[in-house]
Write an enzyme that holds these catalytic residues in place. Structure first.
Site, PDB file in Angstrom:
ATOM      1  N   HIS A  65       9.814  20.381  31.084  1.00  0.00           N
ATOM      2  CA  HIS A  65      11.115  21.053  31.056  1.00  0.00           C
ATOM      3  C   HIS A  65      12.189  20.017  30.730  1.00  0.00           C
ATOM      4  O   HIS A  65      12.067  18.838  31.070  1.00  0.00           O
ATOM      5  CB  HIS A  65      11.424  21.688  32.409  1.00  0.00           C
ATOM      6  CG  HIS A  65      10.574  22.872  32.727  1.00  0.00           C
ATOM      7  ND1 HIS A  65      10.974  23.850  33.599  1.00  0.00           N
ATOM      8  CD2 HIS A  65       9.341  23.238  32.289  1.00  0.00           C
ATOM      9  CE1 HIS A  65      10.031  24.767  33.688  1.00  0.00           C
ATOM     10  NE2 HIS A  65       9.026  24.408  32.901  1.00  0.00           N
ATOM     11  N   GLU A  67      15.047  19.395  31.995  1.00  0.00           N
ATOM     12  CA  GLU A  67      15.604  18.696  33.157  1.00  0.00           C
ATOM     13  C   GLU A  67      14.692  17.577  33.636  1.00  0.00           C
ATOM     14  O   GLU A  67      15.148  16.475  33.951  1.00  0.00           O
ATOM     15  CB  GLU A  67      15.842  19.661  34.327  1.00  0.00           C
ATOM     16  CG  GLU A  67      16.785  20.799  34.027  1.00  0.00           C
ATOM     17  CD  GLU A  67      16.048  22.074  33.630  1.00  0.00           C
ATOM     18  OE1 GLU A  67      15.181  22.026  32.735  1.00  0.00           O
ATOM     19  OE2 GLU A  67      16.344  23.132  34.218  1.00  0.00           O
ATOM     20  N   CYS A  95      14.770  26.294  37.150  1.00  0.00           N
ATOM     21  CA  CYS A  95      13.644  26.933  37.837  1.00  0.00           C
ATOM     22  C   CYS A  95      13.394  26.192  39.157  1.00  0.00           C
ATOM     23  O   CYS A  95      14.070  25.209  39.474  1.00  0.00           O
ATOM     24  CB  CYS A  95      12.399  26.883  36.950  1.00  0.00           C
ATOM     25  SG  CYS A  95      11.712  25.212  36.760  1.00  0.00           S
ATOM     26  N   CYS A  98      12.452  22.389  38.652  1.00  0.00           N
ATOM     27  CA  CYS A  98      13.572  21.552  38.220  1.00  0.00           C
ATOM     28  C   CYS A  98      14.633  21.408  39.314  1.00  0.00           C
ATOM     29  O   CYS A  98      15.194  20.329  39.499  1.00  0.00           O
ATOM     30  CB  CYS A  98      14.167  22.104  36.935  1.00  0.00           C
ATOM     31  SG  CYS A  98      13.001  21.974  35.547  1.00  0.00           S
TER      32      CYS A  98
END
Length: 168
Positions: A65, A67, A95, A98
């Site tokens: 991801h 992040e 999410c 993260c």
């Protein structure tokens, strides 16, 4: 929809808009690579020290991801895992993974664009940042929400159209 501890942003500050625009550019790059268009920058003392778009498809890594990738880069740049003087800007509400990584990295502030009603953990589904923890991340949601959301909607509309036109 939004948890009371997530500050909503009708008008982004000039600085928030500037950094979110950088995250949007990274999201657009990710989209061109076939990744879900999410971009992230990490800012320290007014300077971007880390940036990334999603890399899950390219790396075939569930943790790819934007992040997570940006947090890893910021830790390399600073030489320290504690990023308590850093702010993170991301185009989509974080999410669970993260949000947890931001808490663990001691991110000072998370500023996100579009809300995620399916898996957003900064107020849409739940607010991980409000759970008892050893660190509090300040959260601002809805910065350049329309532009961030439009990019995601266009990406998924195009993907659905491609799947519809692909023989099975």
């Amino acid at each position: 929809m939004n948890d009371k501890s997530t500050e909503s942003c009708d008008m982004a500050s000039e600085e928030d808009a500037r950094f979110m625009l950088e995250a949007l550019l990274l999201a657009e790059e990710a989209s061109r690579r076939g990744e879900i268009p999410i971009g992230c920058v990490i800012v320290q003392n007014g300077d971007i020290i880390a940036r990334s778009g999603n890399t899950r498809e390219y790396r075939q890594d569930a943790t790819g991801h934007a992040e997570i990738e940006a947090i890893r880069e910021a830790c390399r740049v600073t030489g320290f895992w504690r990023l308590n003087d850093c702010d993170l800007y991301v185009t989509l509400e974080p999410c669970l993974m993260c949000a947890g990584a931001m808490i663990q990295a001691r991110i000072r502030r998370c500023c996100f664009g579009a809300y995620d009603p399916k898996s957003g953990m900064a107020g849409s589904v739940a607010n991980v940042f409000a759970f008892p923890s050893n660190h509090r991340v300040a959260v601002t949601g809805g910065v350049m929400e329309e532009a961030c959301g439009d990019l995601l909607r266009e990406f998924f509309a195009k993907r659905r159209e491609e799947q519809k036109n692909t023989p099975q």
